[in-house]
Design a protein around this motif. Structure first.
Motif, PDB file in Angstrom:
ATOM      1  N   ARG A   1       0.832  -1.210   0.000  1.00 36.89           N
ATOM      2  CA  ARG A   1       0.000   0.000   0.000  1.00 36.89           C
ATOM      3  C   ARG A   1       0.863   1.254   0.000  1.00 36.89           C
ATOM      4  O   ARG A   1       0.599   2.204  -0.747  1.00 36.89           O
ATOM      5  CB  ARG A   1      -0.933  -0.006   1.208  1.00 36.89           C
ATOM      6  N   LYS A   2       1.897   1.256   0.832  1.00 37.82           N
ATOM      7  CA  LYS A   2       2.793   2.413   0.869  1.00 37.82           C
ATOM      8  C   LYS A   2       3.571   2.525  -0.444  1.00 37.82           C
ATOM      9  O   LYS A   2       3.866   3.638  -0.912  1.00 37.82           O
ATOM     10  CB  LYS A   2       3.761   2.284   2.045  1.00 37.82           C
ATOM     11  N   ALA A   3       3.893   1.362  -1.039  1.00 39.96           N
ATOM     12  CA  ALA A   3       4.593   1.374  -2.321  1.00 39.96           C
ATOM     13  C   ALA A   3       3.736   2.022  -3.396  1.00 39.96           C
ATOM     14  O   ALA A   3       4.234   2.787  -4.232  1.00 39.96           O
ATOM     15  CB  ALA A   3       4.970  -0.047  -2.721  1.00 39.96           C
ATOM     16  N   ASP A   4       2.433   1.746  -3.369  1.00 43.24           N
ATOM     17  CA  ASP A   4       1.514   2.375  -4.325  1.00 43.24           C
ATOM     18  C   ASP A   4       1.532   3.894  -4.177  1.00 43.24           C
ATOM     19  O   ASP A   4       1.489   4.633  -5.178  1.00 43.24           O
ATOM     20  CB  ASP A   4       0.094   1.843  -4.125  1.00 43.24           C
ATOM     21  N   GLU A   5       1.594   4.361  -2.939  1.00 45.69           N
ATOM     22  CA  GLU A   5       1.629   5.799  -2.693  1.00 45.69           C
ATOM     23  C   GLU A   5       2.905   6.417  -3.266  1.00 45.69           C
ATOM     24  O   GLU A   5       2.877   7.511  -3.836  1.00 45.69           O
ATOM     25  CB  GLU A   5       1.532   6.073  -1.193  1.00 45.69           C
ATOM     26  N   LEU A   6       4.021   5.703  -3.117  1.00 44.91           N
ATOM     27  CA  LEU A   6       5.299   6.185  -3.660  1.00 44.91           C
ATOM     28  C   LEU A   6       5.261   6.225  -5.181  1.00 44.91           C
ATOM     29  O   LEU A   6       5.784   7.156  -5.807  1.00 44.91           O
ATOM     30  CB  LEU A   6       6.441   5.284  -3.173  1.00 44.91           C
ATOM     31  N   ILE A   7       4.637   5.196  -5.762  1.00 48.55           N
ATOM     32  CA  ILE A   7       4.534   5.136  -7.225  1.00 48.55           C
ATOM     33  C   ILE A   7       3.690   6.299  -7.741  1.00 48.55           C
ATOM     34  O   ILE A   7       4.080   7.011  -8.680  1.00 48.55           O
ATOM     35  CB  ILE A   7       3.939   3.785  -7.665  1.00 48.55           C
ATOM     36  N   LYS A   8       2.526   6.511  -7.132  1.00 47.69           N
ATOM     37  CA  LYS A   8       1.637   7.598  -7.567  1.00 47.69           C
ATOM     38  C   LYS A   8       2.295   8.967  -7.403  1.00 47.69           C
ATOM     39  O   LYS A   8       2.006   9.897  -8.161  1.00 47.69           O
ATOM     40  CB  LYS A   8       0.327   7.545  -6.780  1.00 47.69           C
ATOM     41  N   ALA A   9       3.181   9.070  -6.408  1.00 50.89           N
ATOM     42  CA  ALA A   9       3.865  10.347  -6.159  1.00 50.89           C
ATOM     43  C   ALA A   9       5.050  10.568  -7.092  1.00 50.89           C
ATOM     44  O   ALA A   9       5.725  11.602  -7.001  1.00 50.89           O
ATOM     45  CB  ALA A   9       4.321  10.410  -4.703  1.00 50.89           C
TER      46      ALA A   9
END
Length: 253
Positions: free
Chosen positions: A23-31
């Motif tokens: 989930r945190k990885a998804d946030e990093l990707i979107k950012a």
């Protein structure tokens, strides 16, 4: 023979490398903080080849994951969780602090249950261990109140209609009877919540103690309570063989 590429989702790869959760990885990707082979990737479903692609998160190149396979003898009164429990309950997180890799339990044991847990960062193998279609047997020692009669034992062998569906053990046998306590060995290949306790309650026997002693060919052995060890190559090969044989023969599909 040309090597077949195995692609994994970018968020899963980041998690496998031990950096953070999916989930945190998804946030990093979107950012826009993740690069693959020098290019910024914002596509959440993007897949990478762990053997050739270079993944960079916030300027740091991730090292390819080292798979770890750990056996833990979970004590009673520990949560099968990697986060701290509520109300002061302890979790298995406290027992594996000295493992540097982010390993996750392949399956669960109830808070009051004890015995064998397999922890790994190999998501594919973990899924195969837990998925009922592979019919990987889990062996339990179960101490129940009351004397289990031969008639009840025969009924147990035929299965029971529980509230969430029919449940039938792969095998069940009486190990010994002492006073008003019966010790049973029960094998299930599925892992529905509280299935052993609910199965025994169906036949009027309350579980006093529950201990998992084996997952497929991997046995708990004499591993002390609360301790962990790495799975041996022989155990890992036997486990993979057991799963692949079930898959090859189409058992449970």
């Amino acid at each position: 023979m040309e090597r077949r590429k195995v692609l994994v989702r970018l968020n899963r790869y980041i998690s496998m490398c031990g950096l953070t959760s999916r989930r945190k990885a998804d946030e990093l990707i979107k950012a826009g903080k993740v690069k693959v082979n020098g290019l910024v990737i914002k596509e959440l479903g993007y897949r990478v080849d762990p053997t050739t692609d270079v993944v960079e998160v916030e300027g740091k190149i991730l090292k390819p994951p080292r798979y770890r396979y750990v056996l833990l003898n979970k004590p009673c009164c520990y949560l099968t969780s990697l986060v701290s429990g509520k109300d002061g309950k302890r979790s298995i997180k406290d027992l594996i602090k000295d493992i540097p890799e982010r390993v996750y339990p392949a399956g669960r044991l109830d808070y009051n249950a004890e015995g064998l847990l397999i922890l790994t960062n190999d998501g594919e193998l973990a899924n195969m261990i837990t998925h009922p279609k592979y019919k990987l047997p889990k062996t339990y020692l179960v101490w129940v109140e009351g004397k289990v009669s031969n008639e009840t034992l025969k009924a147990m062998e035929k299965g029971a209609d529980l509230e969430d569906g029919f449940a039938k053990p792969d095998s069940v046998r009486i190990v010994k009877v002492k006073g008003n306590i019966t010790l049973l060995e029960v094998i299930f290949h599925e892992g529905r919540k509280h299935i052993v306790k609910r199965f025994m309650a169906y036949f009027g026997h309350k579980v006093k103690k529950l201990k998992r002693t084996a997952i497929g060919p991997v046995k708990l052995g004499n591993l002390p309570s609360g301790r962990w060890r790495d799975m041996t190559d022989e155990e890992l090969n036997a486990l993979k063989k057991a799963i692949s044989l079930e898959k090859k023969h189409g058992v449970g599909v």
